[in-house]
Design a protein around this motif. Structure first.
Motif, mmCIF file in Angstrom:
data_model
loop_
_atom_site.group_PDB
_atom_site.id
_atom_site.type_symbol
_atom_site.label_atom_id
_atom_site.label_comp_id
_atom_site.label_asym_id
_atom_site.label_seq_id
_atom_site.Cartn_x
_atom_site.Cartn_y
_atom_site.Cartn_z
ATOM 1 N N ASP A 77 15.765 30.628 11.181
ATOM 2 C CA ASP A 77 15.453 31.926 10.593
ATOM 3 C C ASP A 77 14.822 31.689 9.219
ATOM 4 O O ASP A 77 15.433 31.074 8.343
ATOM 5 C CB ASP A 77 16.741 32.753 10.461
ATOM 6 N N LEU A 78 13.606 32.166 9.025
ATOM 7 C CA LEU A 78 12.861 31.772 7.828
ATOM 8 C C LEU A 78 13.402 32.412 6.558
ATOM 9 O O LEU A 78 13.335 31.799 5.493
ATOM 10 C CB LEU A 78 11.369 32.072 8.017
ATOM 11 N N ASP A 79 13.947 33.627 6.646
ATOM 12 C CA ASP A 79 14.596 34.207 5.466
ATOM 13 C C ASP A 79 15.803 33.365 5.067
ATOM 14 O O ASP A 79 16.039 33.118 3.881
ATOM 15 C CB ASP A 79 15.032 35.646 5.748
ATOM 16 N N ARG A 80 16.544 32.936 6.056
ATOM 17 C CA ARG A 80 17.720 32.099 5.781
ATOM 18 C C ARG A 80 17.310 30.700 5.315
ATOM 19 O O ARG A 80 17.995 30.089 4.491
ATOM 20 C CB ARG A 80 18.615 32.024 7.022
ATOM 21 N N LYS A 81 16.204 30.184 5.846
ATOM 22 C CA LYS A 81 15.718 28.877 5.377
ATOM 23 C C LYS A 81 15.408 28.936 3.877
ATOM 24 O O LYS A 81 15.792 28.053 3.110
ATOM 25 C CB LYS A 81 14.471 28.447 6.159
ATOM 26 N N VAL A 82 14.695 29.981 3.477
ATOM 27 C CA VAL A 82 14.373 30.149 2.057
ATOM 28 C C VAL A 82 15.653 30.317 1.242
ATOM 29 O O VAL A 82 15.803 29.723 0.165
ATOM 30 C CB VAL A 82 13.420 31.344 1.864
ATOM 31 N N ALA A 83 16.594 31.137 1.759
ATOM 32 C CA ALA A 83 17.849 31.351 1.042
ATOM 33 C C ALA A 83 18.639 30.045 0.902
ATOM 34 O O ALA A 83 19.189 29.751 -0.164
ATOM 35 C CB ALA A 83 18.691 32.404 1.758
ATOM 36 N N ARG A 84 18.694 29.268 1.971
ATOM 37 C CA ARG A 84 19.419 27.983 1.910
ATOM 38 C C ARG A 84 18.739 27.017 0.936
ATOM 39 O O ARG A 84 19.411 26.260 0.224
ATOM 40 C CB ARG A 84 19.488 27.357 3.305
#
Length: 278
Positions: A26-33
């Protein structure tokens, strides 16, 4: 940060944090992580690595779209049409997404190398800035009624990871000093074209990316020279040997010699690799 990412257990090492961001689909989660990994690392709340770290994935996590195709089949379109500008921004977003994972991979893959902690400071800064770039481009696509994943993309950048997975020097030579340095060559002409068609919004994003790219090439050059000094290699000669052995593409002229030199990458490194520039 998304609610799901916030609820996750915080990582205890930088390598764990980088791997968890790398494998996130999930790209939003990738950025958040990625942002969380940077915050914890720069807050000095993480060790570098531990035996309990998860295994490094063969490939980064990705959503179902975009469809990945051969580089030869990705159409090039003129910036003089709205569709062409969307295609350009989509291609740039794909590059920046891969750049997030390239930075995370160098941290995770080479976490046990005997390098100063400032090595990881540099590459986590790169990961943070690539995530910023991806966000800027994704929002620009949304403003044009499109989104990342709407068009096909190619997988050429990740092939550089596979070709240099065995050696930190090779990774530094190919990723920041070939692939990212290429951005310094092509961005000025792209900026001219965007300004000529009045797309000042996309041009402003590219100005940010261009400034940051120069820093990223400088980080690569700094640590490549560090390794060469430690191993007793001439940096330019070693660079050419590694590129010839590990890089499958062309080293293309024309070069932005001034921007490259400002980043510590002088013509003695790359001119001999490009017959057209001699």
């Amino acid at each position: 940060m998304s609610g799901g990412a916030a609820a996750d257990r915080l990582p205890s090492t930088l390598r764990q944090a980088a791997i968890e961001a790398l494998q996130e689909a999930d790209l939003d989660r990738k950025v958040a992580r990625t942002n969380t990994a940077c915050r914890l690392w720069f807050g000095r709340r993480l060790g570098v690595h531990a035996p309990s770290d998860p295994a490094l994935p063969d490939r980064p996590g990705r959503p179902a779209e975009p469809q990945l195709v051969s580089p030869r089949t990705v159409k090039r379109r003129s910036v003089h049409t709205p569709e062409g500008r969307i295609a350009l921004i989509h291609a740039l977003a794909h590059i920046e997404l891969n750049a997030i994972d390239l930075a995370l991979d160098i941290v995770a893959r080479f976490a046990s190398e005997k390098v100063p902690r400032s090595f990881f400071d540099g590459w986590m800064t790169v990961a943070l800035e690539e995530a910023k770039h991806f966000g800027l481009l994704s929002r620009r696509l949304a403003s044009l009624d499109s989104h990342y994943g709407a068009l096909p993309a190619h997988d050429g950048l990740w092939q550089a990871v596979e070709a240099t997975s065995h050696d930190l020097g090779a990774r530094l030579a190919v990723v920041p000093l070939i692939l990212e340095a290429r951005g310094l060559d092509v961005t000025p002409s792209l900026l001219e074209k965007l300004h000529a068609v009045g797309d000042v919004e996309t041009a402003a994003i590219l100005e940010i990316i261009y400034r940051d790219e120069k820093k990223h090439v400088a980080i690569g050059a700094k640590w490549f020279r560090f390794l060469c000094a430690r191993q007793g290699h001439n940096p330019a000669d070693r660079f050419q040997d590694l590129v010839r052995a590990c890089f499958r593409g062309e080293v293309k002229a024309p070069f932005n010699d001034r921007a490259r030199a400002e980043a510590g990458l002088t013509p003695t490194f790359y001119r001999a690799l490009s017959p057209l520039s001699r």
